[in-house]
Structures are given as structure tokens and as C-alpha cells.
Design an enzyme around this catalytic site. Sequence first.
Site, short mmCIF file in Angstrom:
data_model
loop_
_atom_site.label_atom_id
_atom_site.label_comp_id
_atom_site.label_asym_id
_atom_site.label_seq_id
_atom_site.Cartn_x
_atom_site.Cartn_y
_atom_site.Cartn_z
N GLU B 60 28.65 79.75 43.30
CA GLU B 60 27.86 80.85 43.88
C GLU B 60 26.99 81.55 42.86
O GLU B 60 25.89 82.01 43.18
CB GLU B 60 28.79 81.84 44.59
CG GLU B 60 29.32 81.34 45.94
CD GLU B 60 30.45 80.33 45.82
OE1 GLU B 60 30.97 80.15 44.70
OE2 GLU B 60 30.82 79.71 46.84
N HIS B 127 38.06 84.98 54.61
CA HIS B 127 36.97 84.50 55.47
C HIS B 127 36.62 85.53 56.54
O HIS B 127 36.07 85.18 57.57
CB HIS B 127 37.36 83.17 56.15
CG HIS B 127 37.46 82.02 55.21
ND1 HIS B 127 38.50 81.86 54.34
CD2 HIS B 127 36.63 80.97 54.99
CE1 HIS B 127 38.33 80.74 53.64
NE2 HIS B 127 37.20 80.19 54.01
#
Lengths: 378, 321
Positions: B60, B127
Site C-alpha cells: 500500500e 475489513h
Amino acid sequence: MTLSDASAVMGAAVPLDPALLTRADRAELLRFMTMMRVAEERALSLYKQGKVPGSFYDGRGQEAISVGAAFALSPRDRLCILHRDLGAHFVRGVTPDRYLANYMGRADGVTGGKDGNLHFGDRARGCVGMVSMLPDMALVANGMALAMKMRGEPRVALTFFGEGSTANGQWHEAMNFAGIQRLPVVFVLENNRFAYSTPNELEFAADPVERAEGYGLPGVEVDGNDVEAVFAAVHAAVERARAGGGPTLVECQTMRMHGHGAHDDMGYVPPELLAEWEARDPIQSYAARLLEEFGFAAEEVERIDAEVRAYVGECAERALASPLPEPSAALEGVFADRWEPLGDGAAPWSGWAEPGDRPAAAPSVPPPPGPTIERRAA
Amino acid sequence: MAELTYLEAISDGLRTEMRRDESVFCLGEDIGAFGGAFKVTAGFAEEFGPERVLDTPLAENAIVGAATGAAIEGMRPVCEMQFADFIACGFDQLVNVAAKLHYRQGQSVPLVVRLPSGGGFSGGPFHSQNPEAWFLQAPGLKVVAPATAADAKGLLASAIRDPNPVCFLEHKGLYRHVRDEVPEGEYTVPLGKARVAREGGELTVIAYGSAVPLALAAAEALEEDIEVLDLRSLCPLDTEAILASARKTGKVLIAHEATRACGVGAEVAALIGAEAFEDLDGPIRRLTAADVPIPFSPPLEQEVLPQLDDMKEACRELLAY
């Protein structure tokens, strides 16, 4: 760290075509390294006089790396310059007055007081300023290189980092991404033996240059105290990247001759190690080489030193005359209202001069083209 | 106009901007051949080619860093975090590099980070998060959180055209459950402008993202004179619209799915308390997730996240005050 580790670095890994550098280029290399040394000495004295808020960092002993590497770049190449790399700013056209003003938090510093020391990049010179987190700029250089690659432009992004950065996970992300995408990027690694006080043997088990192969890119090791060796290696890497050959990691072996910052007395460095590298000072040894190998007269070399000292002195006066920023400026500039491209940097290497435009003799010292405090005020 | 889901509208907005401007490109994990974890970029690689729908390794910081560098060089990158939660792994590049570059050296960084956020589907602690407050503490980042399909398209286009880094929070729970009329072709909604989603006179529910449909459902179910103000942008915040509605109704409930402490609700409440104190007829209340990680098992998750009954109850209490 043993002394033999430090002295095992022998010469350039990439042979230099002697014709790449003219006599004038060699004078320029000496001049830029001297300018870095003298400007940092001046900044340190301003720090000791209490004129520099915060802390002070320099790249003493590492001048050959930033100067030699930046010297290989074309105007439209882009750079992320780090805190031991003042010479690269000078090569690209930043003047010492703006560097010294930045250190003192003055309005005419490159960041206008928003950020200090070498945490700057002159937009007009194609440079993106570093952050303290390392090696963050390697990932940004990747992005610039990605844009160049996507548009099919024969341009290159170059960034510096120390060996300390190679321990951070972002270094892995940077190398891996550059390798996968075969980005036109050059990573210049300065192994100055210490990350603050942490020596090489506590930083990595395998030398970073050996890891390059694992990312699918070549690793080259050079004597970071030999400006021509650095130039040769980076020039080869830049041309390779420009031709679509992908990234290169150039590890420059050197020694940080001062503490991490001016507050650091380096008690952890063995005195013999310092003495050994002192004898390999990049500026002294290059000056000697110009006399011995390239037919420079002693007066020429002395004149470069004297002119640089006088010029940096004038720059310091201008920096000291620069006002502190208006406090209200602190609240401005958080958001942009438009995007503007970076400008192009100076590219003093004769290889970028038009045919017939090659400097025949060492140029006099006056500042390279671009904004100076004087011109901004005018 | 076409009726699209929130997810289709994001896709449509992104595709429209990529057709309009060659410098717009996407990068992220599994977005190319696979079309993204939620299929926002399904079909994009075929239309725009793999270079403009760039599959990245699982890195990321490399994604956000590459976007930053490319943006500086004149591209308009749109990063996809596979889940908003994973921005934690790219946080350094976002808050230390991209967010501060303009302040420090006048360098505009026009990038978008798309952040599929929110819970309600047993995604568990990694999540399901709503990380908007993280970004609001990093000056230099803009933050938007659409609640309708039309806004999802229009705000995404504005985010892409904006010269600053923009965090675009797209709530996963709205992806396929929200469907509304979306203008075809190029369409923008300005950043920093709230929207009155339902007019009312007795109570204002200030919400964004998934809390907007929840507030609208509660207002309909209660059949009360409730105004629902959809913030749309969290930075810049439409302080004028917030204060106007608070002054009009005199009672304010601030609702969001993100956790409570130091969240958007706290900021909005402080603003109203400071600027509209004399117009208030009751305490400023918040309806938010509890200050715990988002748990996995359905009864635990429902306990933590605001539910329709919670919204109705909170409205009833304030209306009766």
C-alpha cells in the site's frame, strides 16, 4: 565494523569513459563539492551562533555522491534529494543563500520557513522535498518514473537514501515495485556506515547492493568518495533507465564524517575509522587528482576554493538579511488551488550542452541561473 | 438519467473521467484482469489497457507513493485500497508525504484514494472500519463520503479533478443496496457542499455515508418532522449548512457508523455548541459505533454498529426533549 570493511572499496565499478568529462566539467565537480563543504561549514557556524532554530545536519565527507550523481542528470530529469545531499541542490541550481535562509527559517528560504534544514525541494528546479521518514522518497521517485514511462518520455527520476533506509519495509516496496515495472529510476544508496549510531552490522545481514539482484535489478558498488566514480556509475544507470532498461541501485561506500546532527558527538565511532576516511576526503583527493592527472595548475584549484568561499560569504550575508516570515503565513497553503508542473533543473554537465556550446574553460563562480534572494527581492 | 447502484455509479464516474482525461489512471491490488475485489473496475483493463488499470503488488505504501510521484508529474492517479482498513499500511505516504507537500513546498498532489469502508457483513476487525477521522487529523487531505449513487459519481469526479489528495470513502454496505437516478456522462458534485436529504423543522439528523439512509428510514418510520442533512464532504466541512439546519430545528443528532471518540460527530457538535448555542432547544446527541474494534459474529457486530432501532430511539428521545 572493521577497518578492512571500510577500506575494501576499490575504485569505480563502472569504468568511466574519460572523454565524458571535459576539463571544465572537472573544475565544476570540484567547485560544487567545495560549495557544499563551505556552505555547510557556514551553516554550522550559524547554528553555533544560535541563528539556526532546531537542529543541524550535514553531509561532510559525502560531497562526491550528491555532486557526482546530480551531475549526470538532464534538465528534465527529476530528483528527490535527501539531507546529506546538499551538492545535488547546488548542481540543479539552488543557490547557497536560499539554503542558508531555509536553515534559519527565513522568508527567502526555499520553503519560506514552512520546513527546515534540507527538508526542501525547489519546485522550479525539478525537485521534490524529502520527508523525515526514510526511504519514503524512493516510492515517490517511483511514481514520477511511472508517469514518465506511461507517457513514453526519455526521462529519469533519481533519489538518494542511506543504508539505514534499507532496513525499512518501504525500501522493499520501492525496490520490488521498480523492478516489476522496470521503472526509469536510479536509486543512489549512500552507505555512510552509520544510521545515527547504529553500525552496518546491526542494520543488515546482507549488504543492500547484494539484494538488488533479488528485485530483478542491477546493483553497482562504487567508491562514494570518488566523484568521477559516482558520476560514471550514475551516468550509466541514468542512460540505461532512459533507454528503457529499468532501475539500478548504486551503492556508494562512504563515511559520515560528522555526527548524525550537530548535537551528536559520535562517541560511538572508532577514531581510527574516522582517521582512515579523513585521509580519503573526497574534495582533497579530487583536488590532488586534478593536479596530478588532469594538468590543473595549483592556482586554478586554489582559485576555485577562494571564489567559492567568497561567493558563499556573500550568500550568507544575503541570507542573514532575509526577514523572518510573517506569522500569518503559517496558516496559508495547506491546500492547492491548481496543479502546476515542476520546473527543469540546471544541468551543468557538458554532455547536456548543445554542440559548440561546451564550456572551454572553468566558468567563474557567480551563481547558476535561477532564483536567488537578490533576484527575488528585485 | 439512469438508475444505477452506488457501485455502478462509482464505476461510471471513474470510467467517465478516464475517457475524459488521459492522465487519469487507476492503480491497486487485483483491479485489472480481476476487476477489483468489488468489481468497480470490471472491464476497465479491456477498455483502457493494463497500464491505466495497473495491478500492483500487495504494497500500500508503494501504491500511494507511486500515485504521489505520478501526480506531481501531472497524472491523475486513483488508488484503490482493497478495503479501507488497508490504508493503515499506506498511511505514511498519505499523511507524511502527499498531505504535506503543498504546505511545505507549494507542490500540488492531485490523487484520489478510494476506500471501501464500513461494516455490517461480518467482515470482522480488519475489513469493516470507517477510518475517516484518521485523515481529518492530517491537514492537507480532503475527505468525502457519499451516501447516494449520484453523489458517488459526482463527488468522485470532483475528487479526481481536485488538485489535492482526496480520500474517497465508499461504503460497502451501500454498494448494492443504494440505487438512484444518476446523470449520464460527465457529472460533478462540488466538494464541501452538504445536501438536505429530507426537509424538516423539529430535529436535524446530521449524517454521512451509511448513516444517511438509516436516518431517512427512521424519519419515514417515525413520521416526524425530521430534517436529514447529508454532509457529503467531511473536509472541507460545510459549516454553513450545519449551522443553518441546527438553528432552524434547534435539536441535533449527529450520526455516523465510525466510532465515537474524537470522530466527526465530536467536531460537528463542538462547532454547533460554539456557534449556535443560543438556538438550541436540547442537548447535541451522537449516534455512532461503540468505541470497540468491529467484531465478527452478527449479534456482536449489530451490538456495536448503529441500527435502525437505535436511530429511531435517538430521534424519539430528542424530539421529546
